[in-house]
Design an enzyme around this catalytic site. Structure first.
Site, PDB file in Angstrom:
ATOM      1  N   HIS A 112       8.709 -14.175  12.237  1.00  0.00           N
ATOM      2  CA  HIS A 112      10.107 -13.753  12.202  1.00  0.00           C
ATOM      3  C   HIS A 112      10.633 -13.849  13.624  1.00  0.00           C
ATOM      4  O   HIS A 112       9.898 -14.275  14.529  1.00  0.00           O
ATOM      5  CB  HIS A 112      10.268 -12.346  11.600  1.00  0.00           C
ATOM      6  CG  HIS A 112       9.595 -11.247  12.368  1.00  0.00           C
ATOM      7  ND1 HIS A 112       8.248 -11.259  12.652  1.00  0.00           N
ATOM      8  CD2 HIS A 112      10.078 -10.100  12.940  1.00  0.00           C
ATOM      9  CE1 HIS A 112       7.940 -10.173  13.336  1.00  0.00           C
ATOM     10  NE2 HIS A 112       9.033  -9.447  13.535  1.00  0.00           N
ATOM     11  N   HIS A 114      12.003 -11.514  15.805  1.00  0.00           N
ATOM     12  CA  HIS A 114      12.078 -10.395  16.739  1.00  0.00           C
ATOM     13  C   HIS A 114      11.633 -10.857  18.130  1.00  0.00           C
ATOM     14  O   HIS A 114      10.743 -11.697  18.270  1.00  0.00           O
ATOM     15  CB  HIS A 114      11.156  -9.245  16.282  1.00  0.00           C
ATOM     16  CG  HIS A 114      11.860  -8.202  15.475  1.00  0.00           C
ATOM     17  ND1 HIS A 114      11.227  -7.444  14.509  1.00  0.00           N
ATOM     18  CD2 HIS A 114      13.149  -7.760  15.496  1.00  0.00           C
ATOM     19  CE1 HIS A 114      12.077  -6.589  13.982  1.00  0.00           C
ATOM     20  NE2 HIS A 114      13.261  -6.769  14.558  1.00  0.00           N
ATOM     21  N   ASP A 116       9.740  -9.711  20.425  1.00  0.00           N
ATOM     22  CA  ASP A 116       8.332  -9.623  20.851  1.00  0.00           C
ATOM     23  C   ASP A 116       7.460 -10.715  20.234  1.00  0.00           C
ATOM     24  O   ASP A 116       6.264 -10.775  20.502  1.00  0.00           O
ATOM     25  CB  ASP A 116       7.750  -8.235  20.542  1.00  0.00           C
ATOM     26  CG  ASP A 116       7.910  -7.817  19.090  1.00  0.00           C
ATOM     27  OD1 ASP A 116       9.008  -7.967  18.543  1.00  0.00           O
ATOM     28  OD2 ASP A 116       6.919  -7.332  18.496  1.00  0.00           O
ATOM     29  N   HIS A 117       8.083 -11.597  19.433  1.00  0.00           N
ATOM     30  CA  HIS A 117       7.333 -12.694  18.809  1.00  0.00           C
ATOM     31  C   HIS A 117       7.741 -14.060  19.348  1.00  0.00           C
ATOM     32  O   HIS A 117       7.119 -15.067  19.006  1.00  0.00           O
ATOM     33  CB  HIS A 117       7.514 -12.649  17.283  1.00  0.00           C
ATOM     34  CG  HIS A 117       6.954 -11.391  16.688  1.00  0.00           C
ATOM     35  ND1 HIS A 117       5.815 -11.368  15.910  1.00  0.00           N
ATOM     36  CD2 HIS A 117       7.354 -10.091  16.811  1.00  0.00           C
ATOM     37  CE1 HIS A 117       5.543 -10.122  15.578  1.00  0.00           C
ATOM     38  NE2 HIS A 117       6.468  -9.321  16.103  1.00  0.00           N
ATOM     39  N   ASP A 230       4.734  -8.973  11.041  1.00  0.00           N
ATOM     40  CA  ASP A 230       5.132  -7.563  11.044  1.00  0.00           C
ATOM     41  C   ASP A 230       5.458  -7.142   9.617  1.00  0.00           C
ATOM     42  O   ASP A 230       6.309  -7.763   8.963  1.00  0.00           O
ATOM     43  CB  ASP A 230       6.379  -7.359  11.915  1.00  0.00           C
ATOM     44  CG  ASP A 230       6.040  -7.388  13.398  1.00  0.00           C
ATOM     45  OD1 ASP A 230       4.904  -7.757  13.750  1.00  0.00           O
ATOM     46  OD2 ASP A 230       6.928  -7.041  14.204  1.00  0.00           O
TER      47      ASP A 230
HETATM   48 ZN   LIG Z   1       9.185  -7.351  13.983  1.00  0.00          ZN
HETATM   49 ZN   LIG Z   2       6.790  -7.186  16.359  1.00  0.00          ZN
END
Ligand SMILES: [Zn+2]
Ligand SMILES: [Zn+2]
Length: 353
Positions: A112, A114, A116-117, A230
């Site tokens: 996805h 986000h 942090d990815h 996640d």
């Molecule tokens: Zn996430």
């Molecule tokens: Zn995450």
């Protein structure tokens, strides 16, 4: 007594000599060259021998800071290629530190979008390009991946030109610069990659209000890995992870997050407290991940995307509280640099790269 004093004196003398020696340029050079030889010797485990699947943890943290963990990233090795599931900030440094050749990066699969990815997309792109990648870098992702990849390509267009000017077209070929977005829709499980015996299936997980968040299943030479992405506890993940050799599942210790929320509220950090109150609804606890692994019949469970990052023995024990009651064995906390070997002949080995 006298003998002891002489011995202590001799040791101190040696330490002083050693301290002086490491300031001698020839000794400094020797130490530097020895470290270089170790750093450039490549991974100490053969990663591209095609013997089953291998999984390297290039980032096991979350948006919460940890000096010991990059943000989320899981590398899967199959045959002569490796693939990244997500590329969180700091993760490409772990790939480089392990001596993994960037040229062999086959594609990135984004669970996805986000932050942090995706924070190290540009680093993975640059490192694999100047490392000798044979083409542009394919980036598979859910709805929105086109905007992310086109934005990254635009942001680094000038850098690409400079790299070619610095190093020449043989090292930084303009026709291989940049990434190609490959959107998929995993509302129903869908095979998004099938090549050289490796099959990658995307399936939807539970990360509302994020739409289209998915996990991935890798099948190769009879061995299999599922990376959850996640997710809160997800029936669909369990269904798609049936009989998997290794389940890599995210984990968030909500009993710790609750204490963090109270501490933030007590300190007057209202925004932080609100965020800590929000996050339990769209992530899975360690016990829920263990239950999912049991229901799927997963051989091994490795927890990653650890929130908060359990970076010492006490916090690791608090993090894992209650897990042994659900799953007493074949469950492990990931750390950056962990490598899991799933050889064709069966079994699983854990080593630190
Ligand atoms: Zn996430
Ligand atoms: Zn995450």
């Amino acid at each position: 007594m006298k003998t002891a004093l002489i011995a202590i004196g001799a040791v101190l003398g040696l330490l002083v000599l050693a301290g002086v020696a490491v300031r001698v340029p020839a000794v400094e050079d020797h130490l530097f060259e020895t470290a270089l030889a170790r750093a450039t010797g490549g991974p100490r485990v053969p990663l591209f021998d095609g013997d089953g699947l291998k999984v390297f943890f290039c980032g096991t943290g979350s948006p919460l800071p940890s000096k010991k963990r990059a943000q989320t990233c899981t590398a899967v090795f199959a045959g002569d290629r490796f693939f990244l599931v997500d590329a969180g900030t700091g993760s490409w440094e772990n790939i480089q530190a392990a001596g993994i050749p960037g040229a062999k990066l086959g594609a990135i699969f984004l669970t996805h979008l986000h932050s942090d990815h995706i924070g190290d997309l540009s680093e993975a792109n640059l490192g694999s390009w100047v490392g000798g990648r044979p083409g542009k870098l394919p980036v598979y992702g859910p709805d929105g991946v086109v905007g992310v990849v086109e934005g990254e390509n635009a942001a680094f267009a000038a850098d690409n030109v400079y790299r070619t000017l610095h190093h020449g077209e043989a090292i930084a070929p303009p026709d291989r610069a940049g990434m190609i977005p490959l959107p998929f829709n995993a509302a129903e499980p869908i095979v998004i990659y099938e090549q050289d015996g490796l099959k990658v299936t995307a399936f939807e997980v539970a990360h509302a209000p994020v739409s289209g968040a998915s996990g991935f299943r890798f099948d190769y030479k009879g061995r299999s890995v599922v990376v959850s992405g996640d997710t809160a506890y997800s029936d669909n993940l369990v269904a798609n992870a049936k009989g998997v050799d290794l389940l890599v599942h995210e984990a968030q210790a909500n009993h710790m997050v609750a204490k963090m929320q109270a501490a933030a509220a007590g300190a007057g950090a209202a925004n932080t407290a609100k965020i800590f109150a929000d996050i339990p609804s769209y992530h899975a606890t360690p016990e829920e991940a263990a239950r999912a692994a049991n229901e799927a019949g997963a051989g091994q469970l490795v927890l990653t995307h650890l929130t908060p990052a359990p970076d010492n023995e006490i916090s690791r024990r608090i993090f894992m509280r209650g897990v042994a009651k659900v799953r007493s064995q074949n469950v492990k906390l990931a750390e950056d640099g962990l490598l899991v070997l799933l050889p064709e002949a069966g079994g699983a080995d854990f080593v630190k790269l």
